[in-house]
Design a protein around this motif. Structure first.
Motif, PDB file in Angstrom:
ATOM      1  N   ALA A 184      29.221  50.201  22.839  1.00 13.14           N
ATOM      2  CA  ALA A 184      27.779  49.786  23.464  1.00 13.14           C
ATOM      3  C   ALA A 184      27.286  50.576  24.292  1.00 13.14           C
ATOM      4  O   ALA A 184      26.224  50.635  25.018  1.00 13.14           O
ATOM      5  CB  ALA A 184      27.769  48.192  23.843  1.00 13.14           C
ATOM      6  N   GLY A 185      28.068  51.897  24.294  1.00 11.99           N
ATOM      7  CA  GLY A 185      27.530  52.904  25.363  1.00 11.99           C
ATOM      8  C   GLY A 185      27.671  52.686  26.849  1.00 11.99           C
ATOM      9  O   GLY A 185      27.176  53.563  27.368  1.00 11.99           O
ATOM     10  N   GLY A 186      28.655  51.582  27.087  1.00  9.54           N
ATOM     11  CA  GLY A 186      28.726  51.732  28.623  1.00  9.54           C
ATOM     12  C   GLY A 186      30.184  52.034  29.222  1.00  9.54           C
ATOM     13  O   GLY A 186      30.914  52.737  28.345  1.00  9.54           O
ATOM     14  N   VAL A 187      30.513  51.652  30.515  1.00  6.40           N
ATOM     15  CA  VAL A 187      31.574  52.082  30.947  1.00  6.40           C
ATOM     16  C   VAL A 187      32.366  50.925  31.427  1.00  6.40           C
ATOM     17  O   VAL A 187      32.041  49.999  32.222  1.00  6.40           O
ATOM     18  CB  VAL A 187      31.324  52.835  32.427  1.00  6.40           C
ATOM     19  CG1 VAL A 187      32.438  53.349  32.963  1.00  6.40           C
ATOM     20  CG2 VAL A 187      30.210  53.976  32.155  1.00  6.40           C
ATOM     21  N   PRO A 188      33.555  50.781  30.932  1.00  3.61           N
ATOM     22  CA  PRO A 188      34.510  49.641  31.250  1.00  3.61           C
ATOM     23  C   PRO A 188      35.218  49.859  32.658  1.00  3.61           C
ATOM     24  O   PRO A 188      35.589  50.958  32.853  1.00  3.61           O
ATOM     25  CB  PRO A 188      35.630  49.563  30.182  1.00  3.61           C
ATOM     26  CG  PRO A 188      35.380  50.837  29.366  1.00  3.61           C
ATOM     27  CD  PRO A 188      34.350  51.640  29.893  1.00  3.61           C
ATOM     28  N   VAL A 189      35.193  48.727  33.282  1.00  3.00           N
ATOM     29  CA  VAL A 189      35.765  48.817  34.785  1.00  3.00           C
ATOM     30  C   VAL A 189      36.637  47.458  34.777  1.00  3.00           C
ATOM     31  O   VAL A 189      36.281  46.637  34.600  1.00  3.00           O
ATOM     32  CB  VAL A 189      34.798  48.926  35.748  1.00  3.00           C
ATOM     33  CG1 VAL A 189      35.373  48.546  36.943  1.00  3.00           C
ATOM     34  CG2 VAL A 189      33.738  49.998  35.697  1.00  3.00           C
ATOM     35  N   LEU A 190      38.009  47.892  35.421  1.00  2.03           N
ATOM     36  CA  LEU A 190      38.787  46.634  35.645  1.00  2.03           C
ATOM     37  C   LEU A 190      38.302  45.998  36.906  1.00  2.03           C
ATOM     38  O   LEU A 190      38.034  46.645  38.064  1.00  2.03           O
ATOM     39  CB  LEU A 190      40.038  47.184  35.948  1.00  2.03           C
ATOM     40  CG  LEU A 190      41.410  46.215  36.231  1.00  2.03           C
ATOM     41  CD1 LEU A 190      41.370  44.949  35.269  1.00  2.03           C
ATOM     42  CD2 LEU A 190      42.546  46.658  36.490  1.00  2.03           C
ATOM     43  N   ALA A 191      37.891  44.670  36.944  1.00  8.47           N
ATOM     44  CA  ALA A 191      37.579  43.865  38.036  1.00  8.47           C
ATOM     45  C   ALA A 191      38.630  43.295  38.684  1.00  8.47           C
ATOM     46  O   ALA A 191      39.700  43.276  38.330  1.00  8.47           O
ATOM     47  CB  ALA A 191      36.718  42.747  37.506  1.00  8.47           C
ATOM     48  N   HIS A 192      38.134  43.402  40.187  1.00  3.86           N
ATOM     49  CA  HIS A 192      39.298  42.770  41.095  1.00  3.86           C
ATOM     50  C   HIS A 192      40.739  43.070  40.850  1.00  3.86           C
ATOM     51  O   HIS A 192      41.476  42.129  40.534  1.00  3.86           O
ATOM     52  CB  HIS A 192      39.022  41.280  41.262  1.00  3.86           C
ATOM     53  CG  HIS A 192      38.692  40.424  40.246  1.00  3.86           C
ATOM     54  ND1 HIS A 192      39.549  40.196  39.197  1.00  3.86           N
ATOM     55  CD2 HIS A 192      37.555  39.739  39.967  1.00  3.86           C
ATOM     56  CE1 HIS A 192      38.988  39.325  38.284  1.00  3.86           C
ATOM     57  NE2 HIS A 192      37.663  39.025  38.681  1.00  3.86           N
ATOM     58  N   PRO A 193      41.146  44.356  40.648  1.00  6.43           N
ATOM     59  CA  PRO A 193      42.746  44.532  40.461  1.00  6.43           C
ATOM     60  C   PRO A 193      43.704  44.000  41.171  1.00  6.43           C
ATOM     61  O   PRO A 193      44.838  43.946  41.181  1.00  6.43           O
ATOM     62  CB  PRO A 193      42.777  46.132  40.515  1.00  6.43           C
ATOM     63  CG  PRO A 193      41.420  46.462  41.332  1.00  6.43           C
ATOM     64  CD  PRO A 193      40.448  45.573  41.125  1.00  6.43           C
ATOM     65  N   GLY A 194      43.216  43.580  42.617  1.00  9.56           N
ATOM     66  CA  GLY A 194      44.028  42.856  43.573  1.00  9.56           C
ATOM     67  C   GLY A 194      44.880  41.830  43.092  1.00  9.56           C
ATOM     68  O   GLY A 194      45.876  41.456  43.409  1.00  9.56           O
ATOM     69  N   ARG A 195      44.270  41.084  42.128  1.00 13.45           N
ATOM     70  CA  ARG A 195      44.737  39.820  41.643  1.00 13.45           C
ATOM     71  C   ARG A 195      45.952  40.239  40.832  1.00 13.45           C
ATOM     72  O   ARG A 195      46.998  39.475  40.521  1.00 13.45           O
ATOM     73  CB  ARG A 195      43.798  39.115  40.742  1.00 13.45           C
ATOM     74  CG  ARG A 195      42.564  38.473  41.593  1.00 13.45           C
ATOM     75  CD  ARG A 195      42.260  37.482  40.731  1.00 13.45           C
ATOM     76  NE  ARG A 195      40.726  37.057  41.356  1.00 13.45           N
ATOM     77  CZ  ARG A 195      39.756  36.470  40.731  1.00 13.45           C
ATOM     78  NH1 ARG A 195      39.780  36.287  39.440  1.00 13.45           N
ATOM     79  NH2 ARG A 195      38.509  36.350  41.202  1.00 13.45           N
TER      80      ARG A 195
END
Ligand code: AMP
Ligand code: ZN
Ligand code: FE
Ligand code: FE
Length: 291
Positions: A184-195
């Protein structure tokens, strides 16, 4: 204007309490810009972006996928997506339909446990297609079956993973969320990796095309920020951050975590689709138009 972008927020399109317009109006009063990242839904983005355009306030289209990574649940944020991308839209429609089934199952379980919750009360808390456990919890409180001050406790005892009223979602695989975000042309980012975020997990997700890491997050300790900043540098990931604001008066406040424009620009430039460039040229027009 402060150079603060909050890149993690929820609206009524998932389990937030504010409408997209209300959220953007609040952001406009205290931030340089924001992203709207509802769980498994892009239904609030048109309204949010229209409100941003009216106010001359930068709004980034996003979402937060709930995904499976082995036995773990991890959340993948997608920024600068084309939210009308057919494959993305079809996937979200399936996921949200699955959530509805699951919510009915959770309500059945609660009834079996002695909580005569009506489906109509749940529906009233979740008027759109998306539904999750917070809506069920709010319906229990609205029905007088659980008191407001006991609601956190109730969630832990009944609705949390492994508790008697819990049912899992039908989640998509983390790799699939990354693939769809890129499609979809976007950038994937890992959310709240602290968990959950281990180094081996990051290496694997980066191999799939992960482009950023949510280093700044309200529940991250200073040590987490240092650690994940290093990880972002090692894996050449954009450093992102946001509050995970849900509009709850007693919850985390909007802007509680944020990143400067340089992060937003890096994300926009990494996005392969048109939304990143459209955002940057929109900013340019706002600056030149005095907006
Ligand atoms: P679901 O989408 O049904 O898996 O629900 C996940 C959401 O539940 C999260 O986004 C949180 O907002 C909320 N949540 C998670 N843990 C708790 C808790 N202990 N008390 C209240 N809400 C929670
Ligand atoms: Zn939520
Ligand atoms: Fe999350
Ligand atoms: Fe979130």
């Amino acid at each position: 204007m402060r150079d603060a972008y909050d890149l993690h927020t929820h609206t009524k399109a998932s389990d937030g309490l504010l409408s997209p317009r209300e959220l953007v109006m609040l952001g406009n009063r205290r931030l340089a810009g924001m992203a709207v990242t509802d769980h498994d839904s892009t239904a609030g983005l048109d309204e949010a972006m229209a409100a941003g355009a009216e106010l001359g306030f930068p709004v980034i289209p996003g979402l937060e996928f709930t995904t499976d990574y082995g036995a773990h649940e991890i959340h993948i944020l997608g920024y600068f997506i084309d939210h009308r991308h057919p494959e993305l839209a079809a996937c979200l429609e399936r996921v949200v339909a699955g959530r509805l089934e699951r919510a009915r199952g959770i309500v059945d379980r609660l009834r079996g446990l002695g909580y005569p919750l009506s489906w109509e009360m749940v529906r009233a808390q979740a008027p759109g297609p998306y539904i999750g456990r917070p809506h069920v919890l709010r319906a229990l409180v609205a029905s007088g079956l659980v008191s407001k001050h006991e609601s956190d406790r109730f969630f832990q005892d009944y609705l949390a993973v492994g508790r008697p009223a819990f049912l899992p979602h039908q989640e998509i695989d983390a790799k699939e969320a990354i693939r769809l975000t890129l499609a979809a042309g976007g950038v994937p980012v890992l959310a709240h990796p602290g968990r959950v975020g281990s180094e081996s997990m990051l290496a694997e997700l980066v191999g799939e095309g992960l482009g950023g890491l949510e280093v700044y997050y309200p529940r991250h300790e200073p040590g987490d920020v240092v650690h994940f900043s290093r990880m972002a540098a090692r894996f050449n990931l954009v450093v992102t951050g946001g509050s995970d604001y849900h509009g709850e008066p007693d919850g985390v406040d909007l802007g509680r975590a944020s990143v400067p424009f340089s992060s937003v620009e890096a994300l926009a430039l990494r996005a392969a689709g048109g939304a990143g460039r459209a955002f940057l040229s929109g900013l340019h027009k706002m600056a030149n138009g005095g907006g």
